[in-house]
Scaffold this motif. Structure first.
Motif, PDB file in Angstrom:
ATOM      1  N   HIS A  34       0.833  -1.207   0.000  1.00 40.18           N
ATOM      2  CA  HIS A  34       0.000   0.000   0.000  1.00 40.18           C
ATOM      3  C   HIS A  34       0.867   1.257   0.000  1.00 40.18           C
ATOM      4  CE1 HIS A  34      -3.801  -2.105   1.782  1.00 40.18           C
ATOM      5  NE2 HIS A  34      -3.557  -2.461   0.546  1.00 40.18           N
ATOM      6  N   ILE A  35       1.958   1.222   0.724  1.00 38.53           N
ATOM      7  CA  ILE A  35       2.846   2.383   0.751  1.00 38.53           C
ATOM      8  C   ILE A  35       3.485   2.585  -0.619  1.00 38.53           C
ATOM      9  CG2 ILE A  35       5.034   3.234   1.690  1.00 38.53           C
ATOM     10  CD1 ILE A  35       4.115   2.161   4.387  1.00 38.53           C
ATOM     11  N   ARG A  43       6.534   6.884   5.201  1.00 33.70           N
ATOM     12  CA  ARG A  43       7.751   7.098   4.437  1.00 33.70           C
ATOM     13  C   ARG A  43       8.733   5.950   4.492  1.00 33.70           C
ATOM     14  NH1 ARG A  43       8.987  13.298   6.312  1.00 33.70           N
ATOM     15  NH2 ARG A  43       7.096  14.169   5.447  1.00 33.70           N
ATOM     16  N   SER A  44       8.615   5.091   5.479  1.00 39.49           N
ATOM     17  CA  SER A  44       9.636   4.057   5.633  1.00 39.49           C
ATOM     18  C   SER A  44       8.997   2.691   5.855  1.00 39.49           C
ATOM     19  CB  SER A  44      10.550   4.390   6.816  1.00 39.49           C
ATOM     20  OG  SER A  44       9.840   4.254   8.024  1.00 39.49           O
ATOM     21  N   ALA A  48       5.580   1.020   7.833  1.00 43.41           N
ATOM     22  CA  ALA A  48       4.718  -0.005   7.252  1.00 43.41           C
ATOM     23  C   ALA A  48       4.562  -1.172   8.215  1.00 43.41           C
ATOM     24  CB  ALA A  48       5.309  -0.497   5.932  1.00 43.41           C
ATOM     25  N   ILE A  49       5.642  -1.553   8.872  1.00 43.81           N
ATOM     26  CA  ILE A  49       5.588  -2.637   9.849  1.00 43.81           C
ATOM     27  C   ILE A  49       4.688  -2.251  11.012  1.00 43.81           C
ATOM     28  CG2 ILE A  49       6.955  -3.938  11.525  1.00 43.81           C
ATOM     29  CD1 ILE A  49       9.257  -3.798   9.415  1.00 43.81           C
TER      30      ILE A  49
END
Length: 70
Positions: A34-35, A43-44, A48-49
């Motif tokens: 999705h990112i 941004r990183s 996301a995690i």
């Protein structure tokens, strides 16, 4: 809301007796995708995690907080 295939993978992991953190980890690749698609402002990969692991309450998974990282 997580995709249906991700929820099904998580339930399969739960049926196989994997740990809750492994179950919640099924959401992380979806969030990274999705990112990359630009659906999030994250941004990183760390973000996301974090987003992926925060999705775990949707399926009533219980993750014990880690004391390893303080």
């Amino acid at each position: 809301m997580p995709e249906k295939k991700t929820i099904e993978r998580t339930r399969t992991t739960k049926r196989h007796g994997k740990s809750p953190s492994t179950q919640a980890g099924e959401f992380v690749p979806e969030e990274i995708e999705h990112i990359r698609e630009g659906q999030h402002g994250a941004r990183s990969t760390r973000q996301a995690i974090a987003i992926g692991l925060s999705r775990e309450p949707a399926l009533s998974l219980t993750i014990n907080p880690s004391t390893e990282y303080g």
